[in-house]
Scaffold this active site. Structure first.
Site, PDB file in Angstrom:
ATOM      1  N   ASP A  19       0.877  -1.164   0.000  1.00 48.91           N
ATOM      2  CA  ASP A  19       0.000   0.000   0.000  1.00 48.91           C
ATOM      3  C   ASP A  19       0.919   1.220   0.000  1.00 48.91           C
ATOM      4  O   ASP A  19       1.521   1.545   1.025  1.00 48.91           O
ATOM      5  CB  ASP A  19      -0.894   0.000   1.246  1.00 48.91           C
ATOM      6  CG  ASP A  19      -1.785   1.231   1.305  1.00 48.91           C
ATOM      7  OD1 ASP A  19      -2.282   1.662   0.251  1.00 48.91           O
ATOM      8  OD2 ASP A  19      -1.974   1.762   2.423  1.00 48.91           O
ATOM      9  N   GLU A  79      -0.880  -1.377  -4.917  1.00 48.87           N
ATOM     10  CA  GLU A  79      -2.136  -0.668  -5.147  1.00 48.87           C
ATOM     11  C   GLU A  79      -1.877   0.566  -5.998  1.00 48.87           C
ATOM     12  O   GLU A  79      -0.913   1.301  -5.768  1.00 48.87           O
ATOM     13  CB  GLU A  79      -2.785  -0.264  -3.820  1.00 48.87           C
ATOM     14  CG  GLU A  79      -4.188   0.294  -4.016  1.00 48.87           C
ATOM     15  CD  GLU A  79      -4.918   0.485  -2.704  1.00 48.87           C
ATOM     16  OE1 GLU A  79      -5.940  -0.195  -2.508  1.00 48.87           O
ATOM     17  OE2 GLU A  79      -4.458   1.291  -1.881  1.00 48.87           O
ATOM     18  N   ASP A 152      -2.488   0.784   7.032  1.00 43.98           N
ATOM     19  CA  ASP A 152      -1.672   0.659   5.813  1.00 43.98           C
ATOM     20  C   ASP A 152      -1.196  -0.787   5.616  1.00 43.98           C
ATOM     21  O   ASP A 152      -1.149  -1.285   4.495  1.00 43.98           O
ATOM     22  CB  ASP A 152      -0.465   1.595   5.888  1.00 43.98           C
ATOM     23  CG  ASP A 152      -0.868   3.014   6.241  1.00 43.98           C
ATOM     24  OD1 ASP A 152      -1.178   3.782   5.325  1.00 43.98           O
ATOM     25  OD2 ASP A 152      -0.904   3.326   7.445  1.00 43.98           O
TER      26      ASP A 152
END
Length: 174
Positions: A19, A79, A152
């Site tokens: 992330d 991501e 996260d």
């Protein structure tokens, strides 16, 4: 009746999910075998807001390289960035994302990218799922005793889960 082509995972596949972030970058590593998925590790790389930007980017590079070397993932899932209201934040996260891609490419780890919508669909079946729902689902899927924290790191595990899902059901994550 709809049939899905299921890809067999005869050999273990270790995936590093990421992330992207500048202040906090989440990572999660899972390993899939034929019919099970195991949690390997998860956590966050944090940088201090008062530090110069080049030093923060170097810390991300060094720590992500060390994590990647330690866990030797076969593949990575990152991501994709989405809309940011703050342009400065978008630029900083974009710079961190560039460092992430550089580390993975230099260490020859194949990179796959997923949108937040694809990740939510893969984990919960609902593209507008909230963080709490995603975290609870991951906790159950991965047999964790606690909800993954920080957010996260949980998001990174979700990205890794999304990638494993797309390997098992090609074309199934939209």
């Amino acid at each position: 009746m709809i049939e899905l082509e299921v890809q067999k995972l005869s050999d273990p596949v270790r995936v590093l999910g990421i992330d992207p972030g500048f202040g906090t970058l989440g990572y999660g590593i899972i390993e899939a075998r034929a019919s099970r998925v195991d949690l390997v590790a998860y956590g966050a790389i944090k940088t201090e807001s008062g530090e110069p930007i080049p030093d923060r980017l170097l810390k991300i590079y060094d720590e992500l390289e060390a994590i990647t070397r330690k866990y030797s993932p076969h593949e990575s899932a990152v991501e994709e960035l989405f809309f940011f209201r703050n342009v400065t934040t978008a630029i900083e996260v974009g710079e961190a994302r560039g460092v992430i891609l550089l580390v993975l490419r230099r260490l020859c780890v194949p990179i796959y990218e997923y949108t937040p919508h694809q990740v939510k669909m893969a984990v919960t079946g609902y593209g507008r799922a909230e963080k709490g729902q995603i975290q609870r689902t991951l906790k159950a899927f991965l047999g964790m005793s606690e909800t993954p924290k920080p957010d996260d790191a949980a998001d990174a595990l979700a990205v890794a889960w999304c990638h494993i899902s797309s390997r098992r059901f090609p074309g199934g994550v939209r």
